[in-house]
Enzyme design. Structure first.
Site, PDB file in Angstrom:
ATOM      1  N   LYS A  65     -17.805  -6.431   7.841  1.00  0.00           N
ATOM      2  CA  LYS A  65     -16.595  -7.204   8.140  1.00  0.00           C
ATOM      3  C   LYS A  65     -16.160  -6.942   9.575  1.00  0.00           C
ATOM      4  O   LYS A  65     -16.438  -5.883  10.126  1.00  0.00           O
ATOM      5  CB  LYS A  65     -15.466  -6.745   7.212  1.00  0.00           C
ATOM      6  CG  LYS A  65     -15.463  -7.412   5.855  1.00  0.00           C
ATOM      7  CD  LYS A  65     -14.158  -7.076   5.163  1.00  0.00           C
ATOM      8  CE  LYS A  65     -14.146  -7.468   3.705  1.00  0.00           C
ATOM      9  NZ  LYS A  65     -12.962  -6.953   3.016  1.00  0.00           N
ATOM     10  N   HIS A  68       0.844  -1.208   0.000  1.00  0.00           N
ATOM     11  CA  HIS A  68       0.000   0.000   0.000  1.00  0.00           C
ATOM     12  C   HIS A  68       0.880   1.259   0.000  1.00  0.00           C
ATOM     13  O   HIS A  68       0.595   2.222  -0.711  1.00  0.00           O
ATOM     14  CB  HIS A  68      -0.875   0.063   1.264  1.00  0.00           C
ATOM     15  CG  HIS A  68      -1.873  -1.041   1.396  1.00  0.00           C
ATOM     16  ND1 HIS A  68      -1.971  -1.817   2.542  1.00  0.00           N
ATOM     17  CD2 HIS A  68      -2.819  -1.505   0.551  1.00  0.00           C
ATOM     18  CE1 HIS A  68      -2.947  -2.692   2.393  1.00  0.00           C
ATOM     19  NE2 HIS A  68      -3.478  -2.541   1.194  1.00  0.00           N
ATOM     20  N   SER A  87      -2.774  -7.917   3.042  1.00  0.00           N
ATOM     21  CA  SER A  87      -3.030  -7.711   4.478  1.00  0.00           C
ATOM     22  C   SER A  87      -3.406  -9.032   5.137  1.00  0.00           C
ATOM     23  O   SER A  87      -3.047  -9.285   6.287  1.00  0.00           O
ATOM     24  CB  SER A  87      -4.165  -6.707   4.673  1.00  0.00           C
ATOM     25  OG  SER A  87      -3.801  -5.446   4.176  1.00  0.00           O
ATOM     26  N   ARG A  95      -1.792  -6.213  -8.316  1.00  0.00           N
ATOM     27  CA  ARG A  95      -0.635  -7.064  -8.038  1.00  0.00           C
ATOM     28  C   ARG A  95      -0.441  -8.106  -9.131  1.00  0.00           C
ATOM     29  O   ARG A  95       0.664  -8.396  -9.534  1.00  0.00           O
ATOM     30  CB  ARG A  95      -0.843  -7.806  -6.698  1.00  0.00           C
ATOM     31  CG  ARG A  95      -0.734  -6.906  -5.509  1.00  0.00           C
ATOM     32  CD  ARG A  95      -1.226  -7.589  -4.269  1.00  0.00           C
ATOM     33  NE  ARG A  95      -2.636  -7.962  -4.418  1.00  0.00           N
ATOM     34  CZ  ARG A  95      -3.410  -8.381  -3.444  1.00  0.00           C
ATOM     35  NH1 ARG A  95      -2.903  -8.536  -2.241  1.00  0.00           N
ATOM     36  NH2 ARG A  95      -4.671  -8.672  -3.646  1.00  0.00           N
TER      37      ARG A  95
HETATM   38  O1  PNS Z   1      -8.771  -2.888   0.359  1.00  0.00           O
HETATM   39  P1  PNS Z   1     -10.021  -3.442  -0.269  1.00  0.00           P
HETATM   40  O2  PNS Z   1     -10.855  -4.151   0.762  1.00  0.00           O
HETATM   41  O3  PNS Z   1      -9.719  -4.303  -1.466  1.00  0.00           O
HETATM   42  O4  PNS Z   1     -10.868  -2.170  -0.797  1.00  0.00           O
HETATM   43  C1  PNS Z   1     -12.122  -2.324  -1.428  1.00  0.00           C
HETATM   44  C2  PNS Z   1     -12.855  -0.962  -1.575  1.00  0.00           C
HETATM   45  C3  PNS Z   1     -12.907  -0.256  -0.238  1.00  0.00           C
HETATM   46  C4  PNS Z   1     -12.115  -0.112  -2.567  1.00  0.00           C
HETATM   47  C5  PNS Z   1     -14.275  -1.242  -2.139  1.00  0.00           C
HETATM   48  O5  PNS Z   1     -14.827  -2.326  -1.453  1.00  0.00           O
HETATM   49  C6  PNS Z   1     -15.198  -0.043  -1.987  1.00  0.00           C
HETATM   50  O6  PNS Z   1     -14.978   0.994  -2.569  1.00  0.00           O
HETATM   51  N1  PNS Z   1     -16.252  -0.221  -1.171  1.00  0.00           N
HETATM   52  C7  PNS Z   1     -17.225   0.815  -0.892  1.00  0.00           C
HETATM   53  C8  PNS Z   1     -18.584   0.403  -1.398  1.00  0.00           C
HETATM   54  C9  PNS Z   1     -18.723   0.740  -2.865  1.00  0.00           C
HETATM   55  O7  PNS Z   1     -18.633   1.858  -3.274  1.00  0.00           O
HETATM   56  N2  PNS Z   1     -18.965  -0.299  -3.696  1.00  0.00           N
HETATM   57  C10 PNS Z   1     -19.180  -0.051  -5.125  1.00  0.00           C
HETATM   58  C11 PNS Z   1     -18.375  -0.922  -6.004  1.00  0.00           C
HETATM   59  S1  PNS Z   1     -19.063  -2.563  -5.981  1.00  0.00           S
END
Ligand code: PNS
Length: 169
Positions: A45, A21, A133, A94
């Protein structure tokens, strides 16, 4: 609506933040005038670290970058970016296995935002391509060495969560 393309958001769970990150943060902060690292407060979560702990962790880890802000959000990313007039979301890739999921999220966000939110992908530096993570937490849970994967202060915070204390360092 006026969207500031000079500022970007790097959204994620960051539970915990890793060198992978931090590599994306450093490189995005060189591209954009202002970068907001925003932590998703995901009620569905159970994270290892609370949002408050992760905000503190990210602030410490990014303190050397004057144009990086740390924030959190709940709900949809498009609502957050619309409110904050941010037009670009950064995500790290990645491997090809990340791509399908990331493409789906990026396209969903574009549709939901009526085009105001675009996604920019940065490929993770090779040395961090294997990192996540989840694996950091799994290794740390069994007192494994995570010093190549997270900064020392983050390692200490993770070990503390797993009750390892100082004897394992
Ligand atoms: O680190 P992560 O868990 O891979 O991040 C995922 C994240 C936070 C980028 C994604 O889950 C997100 O933006 N969630 C907020 C809800 C949302 O806007 N969802 C729309 C796309 S399906």
């Amino acid at each position: 609506m006026v969207i500031n393309m000079k500022s970007a958001v790097y959204p994620g769970s960051f539970d915990p933040v890793t060198y992978g990150h931090l590599d994306i943060i450093r490189r995005s902060a060189e591209i954009f005038d202002e970068l907001t690292v925003s932590i998703l407060d995901n009620k569905m979560k159970t994270p290892l670290f609370s949002v408050e702990e992760r905000v503190k962790m990210l602030k410490e880890a990014t303190k050397e970058y004057p144009n990086v802000k740390v924030d959190s959000f709940s709900g949809l990313l498009v609502d957050y970016t619309r409110k904050n007039k941010i037009g670009v979301s950064i995500r790290g890739l990645r491997a090809i296995t990340d791509f399908e999921y990331e493409l789906q999220i990026a396209q969903t966000n574009r549709v939901l935002s009526d085009g105001h939110l675009d996604t920019m992908f940065l490929t993770t530096s090779l040395e961090y391509a294997y990192l996540s993570s989840s694996t950091v937490k799994e290794v740390a849970m069994f007192k494994g060495d995570i010093s190549k994967q997270v900064p020392d202060f983050v390692r200490d915070m993770i070990y503390e969560k797993y009750g390892h204390g100082n004897e394992s360092q």
